[in-house]
Scaffold this motif. Sequence first.
Motif, short mmCIF file in Angstrom:
data_model
loop_
_atom_site.label_atom_id
_atom_site.label_comp_id
_atom_site.label_asym_id
_atom_site.label_seq_id
_atom_site.Cartn_x
_atom_site.Cartn_y
_atom_site.Cartn_z
N GLY A 55 0.81 -1.21 0.00
CA GLY A 55 0.00 0.00 0.00
C GLY A 55 0.84 1.25 0.00
O GLY A 55 1.94 1.29 0.57
N SER A 56 0.34 2.31 -0.69
CA SER A 56 0.97 3.64 -0.71
C SER A 56 2.42 3.60 -1.20
O SER A 56 3.27 4.35 -0.72
CB SER A 56 0.92 4.27 0.70
OG SER A 56 -0.40 4.35 1.16
N GLN A 57 2.70 2.76 -2.17
CA GLN A 57 4.03 2.67 -2.75
C GLN A 57 4.13 3.41 -4.09
O GLN A 57 5.22 3.52 -4.66
CB GLN A 57 4.41 1.20 -2.98
CG GLN A 57 4.47 0.36 -1.71
CD GLN A 57 5.61 0.76 -0.79
OE1 GLN A 57 6.74 0.93 -1.24
NE2 GLN A 57 5.30 0.92 0.48
N LEU A 58 3.00 3.88 -4.61
CA LEU A 58 2.95 4.56 -5.91
C LEU A 58 3.65 3.72 -6.98
O LEU A 58 4.51 4.21 -7.72
CB LEU A 58 3.57 5.96 -5.81
CG LEU A 58 2.85 6.94 -4.89
CD1 LEU A 58 3.56 8.29 -4.88
CD2 LEU A 58 1.40 7.12 -5.32
N LEU A 59 3.28 2.45 -7.04
CA LEU A 59 3.89 1.54 -8.00
C LEU A 59 3.50 1.91 -9.43
O LEU A 59 2.31 2.03 -9.73
CB LEU A 59 3.45 0.10 -7.71
CG LEU A 59 3.78 -0.43 -6.31
CD1 LEU A 59 3.17 -1.82 -6.13
CD2 LEU A 59 5.27 -0.48 -6.08
N ASN A 60 4.49 2.09 -10.29
CA ASN A 60 4.18 2.39 -11.69
C ASN A 60 3.81 1.10 -12.42
O ASN A 60 3.90 0.01 -11.88
CB ASN A 60 5.35 3.10 -12.38
CG ASN A 60 6.63 2.28 -12.37
OD1 ASN A 60 6.60 1.05 -12.47
ND2 ASN A 60 7.77 2.95 -12.26
N HIS A 61 3.38 1.25 -13.68
CA HIS A 61 2.87 0.08 -14.38
C HIS A 61 3.96 -0.96 -14.64
O HIS A 61 3.67 -2.15 -14.76
CB HIS A 61 2.18 0.49 -15.69
CG HIS A 61 3.10 0.92 -16.79
ND1 HIS A 61 3.59 2.19 -16.89
CD2 HIS A 61 3.62 0.22 -17.83
CE1 HIS A 61 4.38 2.28 -17.95
NE2 HIS A 61 4.41 1.10 -18.54
N LYS A 62 5.23 -0.55 -14.70
CA LYS A 62 6.33 -1.50 -14.88
C LYS A 62 6.48 -2.39 -13.65
O LYS A 62 6.67 -3.61 -13.78
CB LYS A 62 7.64 -0.75 -15.14
CG LYS A 62 7.72 -0.09 -16.51
CD LYS A 62 7.75 -1.13 -17.62
CE LYS A 62 7.95 -0.47 -18.97
NZ LYS A 62 7.93 -1.47 -20.07
N LYS A 63 6.39 -1.79 -12.47
CA LYS A 63 6.49 -2.58 -11.25
C LYS A 63 5.26 -3.48 -11.08
O LYS A 63 5.38 -4.62 -10.62
CB LYS A 63 6.66 -1.66 -10.04
CG LYS A 63 8.02 -0.98 -9.99
CD LYS A 63 8.19 -0.14 -8.74
CE LYS A 63 9.57 0.51 -8.69
NZ LYS A 63 9.75 1.37 -7.49
N ILE A 64 4.10 -2.96 -11.46
CA ILE A 64 2.89 -3.78 -11.41
C ILE A 64 3.03 -4.95 -12.38
O ILE A 64 2.61 -6.08 -12.08
CB ILE A 64 1.65 -2.94 -11.77
CG1 ILE A 64 1.39 -1.88 -10.69
CG2 ILE A 64 0.42 -3.83 -11.93
CD1 ILE A 64 0.98 -2.44 -9.34
N GLN A 65 3.64 -4.71 -13.52
CA GLN A 65 3.86 -5.79 -14.50
C GLN A 65 4.75 -6.88 -13.91
O GLN A 65 4.47 -8.08 -14.05
CB GLN A 65 4.49 -5.23 -15.77
CG GLN A 65 4.66 -6.28 -16.87
CD GLN A 65 5.27 -5.71 -18.13
OE1 GLN A 65 5.94 -4.66 -18.09
NE2 GLN A 65 5.06 -6.36 -19.25
N LEU A 66 5.84 -6.48 -13.23
CA LEU A 66 6.73 -7.44 -12.58
C LEU A 66 5.98 -8.24 -11.52
O LEU A 66 6.12 -9.46 -11.42
CB LEU A 66 7.93 -6.72 -11.94
CG LEU A 66 9.06 -6.27 -12.84
CD1 LEU A 66 10.07 -5.45 -12.04
CD2 LEU A 66 9.75 -7.48 -13.46
N LEU A 67 5.20 -7.52 -10.72
CA LEU A 67 4.43 -8.15 -9.67
C LEU A 67 3.43 -9.16 -10.24
O LEU A 67 3.34 -10.30 -9.77
CB LEU A 67 3.69 -7.08 -8.86
CG LEU A 67 2.72 -7.55 -7.78
CD1 LEU A 67 3.48 -8.27 -6.68
CD2 LEU A 67 1.96 -6.37 -7.21
N ALA A 68 2.69 -8.74 -11.24
CA ALA A 68 1.69 -9.61 -11.84
C ALA A 68 2.33 -10.84 -12.48
O ALA A 68 1.81 -11.95 -12.37
CB ALA A 68 0.89 -8.84 -12.89
#
Length: 272
Positions: A55-68
């Motif tokens: 939460g509240s990490q301001l994850l950009n779409h690249k980090k979300i892509q890695l996570l997903a």
Amino acid sequence: MNSSFLTLPVELVYRILDNFERLDIFLSIQNVCTRFNIIISTYTQYGTFTELKLGSQLLNHKKIQLLAHALQSNTTITSLNLECNKIQVEGIRYLAEMLQNNTTLTTLNLEKNNIGAREIEYLAQALQNNSSLTMLNLERNHICAKGAQYLASALKKNRTLTILDLGWNYISDTGVHYLAYELQKNTTIKILKLGSNKISANGAQNLAQALEIQTLITFDLRENQIGSIGAQYLAHALQGNTTLITLDLRSNGIGTEGAQYLASAFPNNMVK
């Protein structure tokens, strides 16, 4: 990757992993190769890693892509908290693709992410095929009526989701109409939260029809505008309902008249 590294003894790989944070292992090391995945799955500290709080990490779409991508085949993480990250449509699309394949995640928190109808469309499509998620928190986004329509369509097929939080989402009576119609046929939802969604007596009437059939145990409708007429609709539905335990109608302007309607339903249903 250097071939000599791939032949390192398992115990030595464990010692190397001891120098990494679990999240770093999850995002950067997992899925490097098949052998590493096998070793990581038996690594004690990683094996007990079941909850991701981002939460509240301001994850950009690249980090979300890695996570997903990491979650696609993960078998240990059961809870993912991504609240307050301002996730954009591309990031939501990656998460939706993950939900199509992941069979372990049971809890997803996307509260306060400025999610609108476009993003909800991706998530709704994923929910139609997902068979593991039991709790979805979408509170305080911008779903509106169109997004509610997409979610209603997902409820036609989804039979694993039991907790759905849609509070503070501008859903309105129109959106509630879509949801209530599908809730009359979906009996797996047990906890439904619709607080502060600009729902009037008309919306309450639709929801009452669902309550007559539904198996909800908790229904949160606080901070709407159902008034005494809406309370009357709900009271009538409660007389035949045998499952509801908690009904939250705070700040709805039901007044003395509405309270009397609800009180008349209590002898037949011990709602608190």
